[in-house]
Design a protein around this motif. Structure first.
Motif, PDB file in Angstrom:
ATOM      1  N   UNK A  44       1.268  15.419   1.479  1.00  0.00           N
ATOM      2  CA  UNK A  44       0.012  14.628   2.540  1.00  0.00           C
ATOM      3  C   UNK A  44      -1.237  14.310   1.507  1.00  0.00           C
ATOM      4  N   UNK A 102      -4.478   4.500  10.910  1.00  0.00           N
ATOM      5  CA  UNK A 102      -5.740   5.141  10.541  1.00  0.00           C
ATOM      6  C   UNK A 102      -6.190   4.782  12.212  1.00  0.00           C
ATOM      7  N   UNK A 103      -6.325   6.357  12.793  1.00  0.00           N
ATOM      8  CA  UNK A 103      -7.272   6.813  14.011  1.00  0.00           C
ATOM      9  C   UNK A 103      -8.251   6.437  14.133  1.00  0.00           C
ATOM     10  N   UNK A 104      -8.226   6.427  15.021  1.00  0.00           N
ATOM     11  CA  UNK A 104     -10.419   7.248  15.184  1.00  0.00           C
ATOM     12  C   UNK A 104     -10.614   8.402  15.046  1.00  0.00           C
ATOM     13  N   UNK A 105      -9.779   9.061  14.981  1.00  0.00           N
ATOM     14  CA  UNK A 105     -10.160  10.893  14.217  1.00  0.00           C
ATOM     15  C   UNK A 105      -9.630  10.514  12.998  1.00  0.00           C
ATOM     16  N   UNK A 106      -9.837  11.832  12.373  1.00  0.00           N
ATOM     17  CA  UNK A 106      -8.955  11.947  11.842  1.00  0.00           C
ATOM     18  C   UNK A 106      -8.285  12.685  10.964  1.00  0.00           C
ATOM     19  N   UNK A 141      -9.568  15.016   2.384  1.00  0.00           N
ATOM     20  CA  UNK A 141      -9.153  14.189   0.773  1.00  0.00           C
ATOM     21  C   UNK A 141     -10.038  13.965  -0.243  1.00  0.00           C
ATOM     22  N   UNK A 142      -9.864  13.416  -1.024  1.00  0.00           N
ATOM     23  CA  UNK A 142     -11.629  12.335  -2.595  1.00  0.00           C
ATOM     24  C   UNK A 142     -11.596  11.702  -1.269  1.00  0.00           C
ATOM     25  N   UNK A 143     -10.295  11.251  -1.481  1.00  0.00           N
ATOM     26  CA  UNK A 143     -10.802   9.526  -0.412  1.00  0.00           C
ATOM     27  C   UNK A 143     -12.179   9.873   0.692  1.00  0.00           C
ATOM     28  N   UNK A 188       0.915  -1.369  -0.424  1.00  0.00           N
ATOM     29  CA  UNK A 188       0.083  -0.240  -0.130  1.00  0.00           C
ATOM     30  C   UNK A 188       0.867   1.066   0.211  1.00  0.00           C
ATOM     31  N   UNK A 224     -13.126  16.335  13.748  1.00  0.00           N
ATOM     32  CA  UNK A 224     -14.406  15.487  14.579  1.00  0.00           C
ATOM     33  C   UNK A 224     -13.825  13.954  14.434  1.00  0.00           C
ATOM     34  N   UNK A 225     -14.317  13.171  15.423  1.00  0.00           N
ATOM     35  CA  UNK A 225     -13.645  11.622  14.696  1.00  0.00           C
ATOM     36  C   UNK A 225     -14.907  10.672  14.025  1.00  0.00           C
ATOM     37  N   UNK A 226     -14.455   9.669  13.285  1.00  0.00           N
ATOM     38  CA  UNK A 226     -14.951   8.554  12.988  1.00  0.00           C
ATOM     39  C   UNK A 226     -16.199   8.208  13.890  1.00  0.00           C
ATOM     40  N   UNK A 227     -16.344   8.443  14.931  1.00  0.00           N
ATOM     41  CA  UNK A 227     -17.048   7.745  16.551  1.00  0.00           C
ATOM     42  C   UNK A 227     -18.250   9.103  15.988  1.00  0.00           C
ATOM     43  N   UNK A 262      -9.143   0.638   3.560  1.00  0.00           N
ATOM     44  CA  UNK A 262      -8.498   1.805   3.381  1.00  0.00           C
ATOM     45  C   UNK A 262      -9.393   1.159   1.372  1.00  0.00           C
ATOM     46  N   UNK A 295       2.330   6.968   6.244  1.00  0.00           N
ATOM     47  CA  UNK A 295       0.917   7.683   7.065  1.00  0.00           C
ATOM     48  C   UNK A 295       0.830   7.185   7.881  1.00  0.00           C
ATOM     49  N   UNK A 337      -6.244  11.804  -6.370  1.00  0.00           N
ATOM     50  CA  UNK A 337      -6.080  10.333  -5.514  1.00  0.00           C
ATOM     51  C   UNK A 337      -7.062   9.183  -5.532  1.00  0.00           C
ATOM     52  N   UNK A 340      -3.675  11.262   2.059  1.00  0.00           N
ATOM     53  CA  UNK A 340      -4.921  10.755   2.056  1.00  0.00           C
ATOM     54  C   UNK A 340      -6.364  10.801   1.774  1.00  0.00           C
ATOM     55  N   UNK A 341      -5.151   9.421   0.770  1.00  0.00           N
ATOM     56  CA  UNK A 341      -5.742   8.497  -0.065  1.00  0.00           C
ATOM     57  C   UNK A 341      -5.979   7.793   0.422  1.00  0.00           C
ATOM     58  N   UNK A 342      -5.039   7.061   1.203  1.00  0.00           N
ATOM     59  CA  UNK A 342      -4.831   5.963   2.563  1.00  0.00           C
ATOM     60  C   UNK A 342      -3.602   5.180   1.992  1.00  0.00           C
ATOM     61  N   UNK A 343      -2.604   5.801   1.649  1.00  0.00           N
ATOM     62  CA  UNK A 343      -1.539   5.033   0.765  1.00  0.00           C
ATOM     63  C   UNK A 343      -0.236   5.787   1.549  1.00  0.00           C
TER      64      UNK A 343
END
Lengths: 367, 629
Positions: free
Chosen positions: A336, A363-367, B266-268, A48, B221-224, B34, A360, A300, A340-343
């Protein structure tokens, strides 16, 4: 064959033929195409990770005698805004670029008949000598043909001489659409598609690595695209000299071709082309997302439709900027965008060797 | 079929296919994945189950009467104080000058002005309706409604009723931001929270005012918090069914100082948020890709990731524009149409309630959105045709306007256009009964004279059949009212009888309405009267198609039917849970229908044509049919 069966076949790793590829190009389920393309992408590049290169894309001259109808960049010799840089000016630019961390210079220009072959040789030689941090990724096939005309040497001899002074990769521009029907209309003086392919073949045989591009979204048909893809797949079977395929959509503004184009090529079409080329070009190691021509967001998205390379940071990009399509980015922003695209993002050199990986955030709980 | 790269998504896919709603944990799993293509494919599947290939847009204009606001929310760089040089206030005349007769909808939101009077707001709505009766007014977010209630010391009910009286149709979905006390305290602590926002929408729904819902994402904000937001909306929708659409709004950093100016989502993240909303909000019909904020390019892609609405032409989009949205202010209708066609969808111009007005695509096959068309469509592959799905009456409207090239069309709508269309050999026919066109009544049929009957707002032909039986055969004089009829709806009790058709009728099969003890299958009544089957819908094609093209389609339909009825009928679990029926019950229902038009069917159509002409002549009864949404 039913399109679903073609997709199944590609998913299972079998090569698809031209007729089948044509069917995929008119298949309307984008996500089905993306899914199979993504499978092929992970077969080629199982991580990835998305690569990018820190590069700059200056132009040494905008004087050109090829008169392509799709180009907003070129000028005639006597135009007030015509320019040609001296070698010293260019070396100075390259040094500045090297200081900014740039590793590759993608140098292209018009085909300027007033420049002697020595200009090109000296430029490569001085770049290697005086700016060793920079990898020269210079001259499209059109310019190489121009050098051959100016010097009276054969294409092969031109390439040998360039190689001797240090060139070992050339960019894949100028391919446009490798269908003579289309080339006659949009870039007559560039010669038939065989001229592009012949230069590439010679280069590969001499040990050069190159990319291949495709410019779509103007007057071509699906059949023309198939001819293009098929030609470069055949050549790749022969030489293994292509590192990546880079499709991009035509930007009509300020070009003579503009009046013949009804609408922009849609993002939907771009993603379809990315996916279908990833599926069909099973011998290409990489497919490049052209974020500078398609926009960052679609760039992306393309990473999930078969592309595994994000191209360059492009510190200077005059050709697209001339068509009012200015889209610059910095290294940080590129990283970035890839994150942001997950890679994971990996900086590479021109030969796709990885220099540094930027992981990257998990993958956290938060953005 | 989906090849999941992320196997954690498989249980979610199984749930979706069985019609089981997703949980909080499922939402978190989706956001943690992902595998955007698989998420997109699931969302696209559900999108197509709900609306087929349709993508809606509306010719609309956004009006922001003022940017002066008593609040100071951190994420907003639109609002200013009264003393600011950028402050502006629009008069009603100025507002009217921004409207025109082309518009179908106006969207009004603005700052919370410290001085304006209540009459100004009511007057604004009234004047718009007075000068532009065709324009539907969507105005004032819950934040503004709450502000009015406090400032003018009126209850929320009174505020809403006065606005409704003035002509307000729906509430926009703004001001929801993200339903999280944590985020509210940090970014918009002066603004109403989740509880109040939901309460105001609930009251609006109870007063017959539909609304939209939004979520602002991509800030702190968070995903939750995102998943919780969606679940709260889904819960309220279960109670009221008052939301028309959901609009995820990507945060535009601009000069807000929350993020760097160019740090867009992000676009994703945009695509998965649209897809995940589609999947979690299974009781919302429409998910909007708001192109102004997403960019046109990404909005186009989103139409394959669960979104089925592009908002509209919009006009002056000040709030998003000030914060740096790069899209041009006004995108012409044609541009929207191109975007939708490029994505291989059908551009549908709609009104405020999502009723289709016009289609902008070539080669459209019309499909009645009921399970009884499944035998035709499950195995049908119409190359290069797009399928437009709608209830019979809506489909009939578009058919009569000439937007449908081929399809299964309600009989009376076909009869209206007989000269332009060819009849194929297929249709939906009730033999001695149909089971899905039922008149429920509190009294025996013989006592229905002078009574008031609610009529499903989806029917074209069944209503005429009922009229034929009750008026021509029985000689009754009746009143009819169009209604949305749902087995969950309790407000049918003031009617003496109601007519339900299609999937709604099937849902009543195991949930018989208690007060309505008598039920009549209209196909059965027809059979008892004429000793013939009744043809409810027919396959028809524009007569520009040649004889051989028709034969080709006949062949496709024949193969499709054979394949469907060959062996055991398999119905996807998704349909079962939707219809509240078992696989066996649905198979019995479908087996009981006839799909081929033979001699008896043609005879029946000919008899009904005469009856229909007779009904049209005596327009007294048609006048009684009060059109009400």
């Amino acid at each position: 064959m039913d399109t679903k069966d073609i997709l199944r076949k590609a998913f299972d790793g079998e090569r698809i033929n031209e007729q089948e590829c044509l069917q995929l190009l008119s298949y309307n389920d984008l996500l089905e195409l993306g899914e199979v393309a993504n499978e092929v992408r992970f077969r080629h590049n199982p991580y990835e990770v998305v690569t990018f290169v820190v590069d700059s894309n200056p132009n040494y001259t905008n004087v050109c005698n090829v008169d392509c109808t799709f180009c907003a960049f070129y000028r005639k010799k006597d135009d007030p805004d015509a320019y040609t840089y001296s070698i010293d000016e260019l070396i100075k630019k390259f040094k500045e670029s090297a200081n900014r961390g740039i590793t590759t210079i993608l140098l292209q220009g018009g085909v300027n008949p007033d420049l002697p072959f020595e200009y090109y040789l000296e430029l490569v030689e001085k770049t290697r000598k005086e700016v060793p941090e920079i990898h020269p990724h210079f001259f499209t096939t059109s310019e190489i043909i121009g050098m051959s005309e100016v010097s009276g040497l054969s294409i092969r001899e031109v390439l040998i001489k360039l190689k001797e002074v240090g060139l070992n990769t050339i960019p894949g521009g100028g391919a446009e659409i490798l269908s003579d029907r289309v080339r006659k209309k949009i870039s007559k003086k560039k010669g038939p598609s065989s001229s592009w392919l012949d230069v590439m073949r010679e280069a590969h045989l001499l040990g050069y690595k190159t990319t291949a591009t495709m410019m779509f979204g103007h007057i071509e048909t699906n059949e023309d695209i198939i001819i293009h893809l098929s030609s470069i797949r055949k050549l790749q079977d022969e030489t293994k000299g292509f590192t990546a395929f880079i499709p991009w959509s035509f930007k009509p503004e300020n070009t003579p071709l503009e009046k013949h184009i009804k609408t922009y090529s849609s993002p939907y079409r771009y993603l379809q082309i990315i996916a279908v080329s990833r599926i069909f070009l099973d011998n290409f190691p990489h497919i490049q997302a052209s974020w500078f021509s398609e926009g960052k967001k679609i760039g992306q998205v393309a990473l999930h439709f078969g592309a595994d390379d994000f191209g360059g940071t492009l510190e200077e990009e005059n050709v697209h900027a001339a068509a009012n399509f200015i889209n610059r980015s910095t290294k940080d922003e590129v990283i970035e965008l890839i994150h942001g695209a997950g890679f994971d993002a990996a900086q590479r050199d021109t030969l796709y060797n990885i220099l540094k990986v930027y992981h990257k955030k998990p993958v956290a709980q938060s953005t | 079929m989906i090849h999941f790269r992320d196997k954690n998504l498989i249980p979610i896919w199984e749930k979706l296919q069985s019609g089981i709603e997703l949980t909080f944990e499922d939402g978190i799993t989706l956001y943690g994945s992902n595998d955007i293509l698989s998420i997109g494919k699931m969302a696209h599947w559900l999108q197509r189950e709900k609306v087929g290939d349709a993508v809606f847009f509306v010719v609309n204009q956004k009006i922001e009467p003022t940017n002066i606001c008593v609040l100071s929310c951190k994420f907003c760089d639109f609002a200013v104080k009264k003393t600011s040089p950028e402050a502006y206030e629009m008069t009603i005349e100025e507002i009217l000058s921004k409207l025109n007769d082309e518009l179908m909808e106006v969207h009004i939101t603005g700052g919370l002005h410290p001085d304006w009077e209540w009459d100004y707001y009511v007057g604004m709505v009234k004047e718009i309706k007075k000068h532009f009766p065709k324009i539907d007014v969507k105005a004032f977010t819950a934040v503004e409604i709450d502000f009015f209630s406090k400032k003018f010391k009126k209850s929320i009910e009174d505020i809403l009723l006065e606005l409704k009286e003035a002509g307000l149709r729906t509430l926009p979905g703004g001001g929801a931001e993200i339903f999280s006390e944590r985020v509210r305290r940090s970014l918009f602590n002066q603004k109403i929270g989740a509880k109040r926002w939901l309460e105001i929408h609930k009251i609006a729904h109870s007063l017959g005012i539909k609304s939209n819902a939004t979520m602002l994402y991509g800030h702190v904000e968070t995903f939750e918090e995102r998943v919780n937001h969606l679940l709260k909306l889904r819960d309220l929708q279960k109670e009221t069914n008052g939301f028309l659409s959901f609009i995820p709004l990507a945060f535009q950093p601009g000069d807000t100082g929350i993020k760097m100016r160019n740090q867009f989502t992000s676009a994703i993240d945009d695509l998965r948020t649209i897809a995940i909303s589609r999947l979690i909000l299974n009781n919302f019909d429409h998910i909007k890709a708001y192109w102004i904020m997403l960019t046109e390019e990404l909005a186009a892609v989103a139409l394959n990731f669960g979104a089925n609405d592009l908002d509209g032409t919009v006009g002056g989009e000040r709030i998003a524009h000030d914060a740096g949205a790069i899209t041009p202010m006004q995108l012409a209708k044609n541009k929207l149409i191109n975007i939708i066609n490029d994505a291989n969808k059908i551009p549908v111009e709609r009104d405020i309630y999502y009723r289709p007005l016009k289609l902008y695509s070539e080669k459209i096959v019309g499909k009645v959105s009921y399970i009884n068309t499944l035998p035709f469509f499950q195995n049908l592959n119409f190359n290069n045709y797009k399928i437009f799905t709608a209830p019979p009456r809506q489909l009939g409207f578009l058919f009569k306007e000439g937007f449908i090239d081929a399809g299964i069309i309600s009989l009376v709508d076909y009869l209206e256009k007989e000269s332009d269309y060819r009849l194929l050999k297929y249709g939906i026919v009730g033999n001695k009964n149909v089971k899905s066109v039922i008149l429920y009544s509190k009294v025996p049929l013989e006592q229905l004279n002078k009574k008031c009957i609610a009529v499903s707002d989806e029917t074209s032909t069944s209503f005429r059949l009922m009229q034929a039986i009750l008026e021509l055969k029985q000689g009754f004089d009746l009143n009819y009212i169009r209604e949305k009829i749902s087995y969950r709806k309790t407000n049918l009790s003031h009617f003496d009888a109601f007519l339900t058709i299609g999937d709604d009728a099937l849902k009543f099969m195991n949930n018989k309405p208690e007060q309505f003890k008598y039920h009549y299958d209209l196909a059965q009544l027809w059979y008892e009267w004429k000793s013939l089957p009744f043809v409810f819908a027919v396959w028809t094609v524009k007569n520009t198609l040649s004889e051989s093209q028709c034969e080709e389609i006949n062949q496709l339909l024949e193969n499709s039917l054979k394949k469907f009825f060959d062996g055991k009928i398999e119905i996807e679990k998704f349909h079962l849970s939707n219809l509240k029926l078992s696989s066996g019950e649905i198979a019995d229902y479908l087996n009981n229908l006839t799909y081929r038009i033979g001699v008896d069917e043609i005879k029946s159509i000919n008899i009904f044509r005469e009856i229909y002409d007779q009904l049209k002549m005596s327009n007294k009864n048609i006048m009684n049919l009060i059109e009400r949404f």
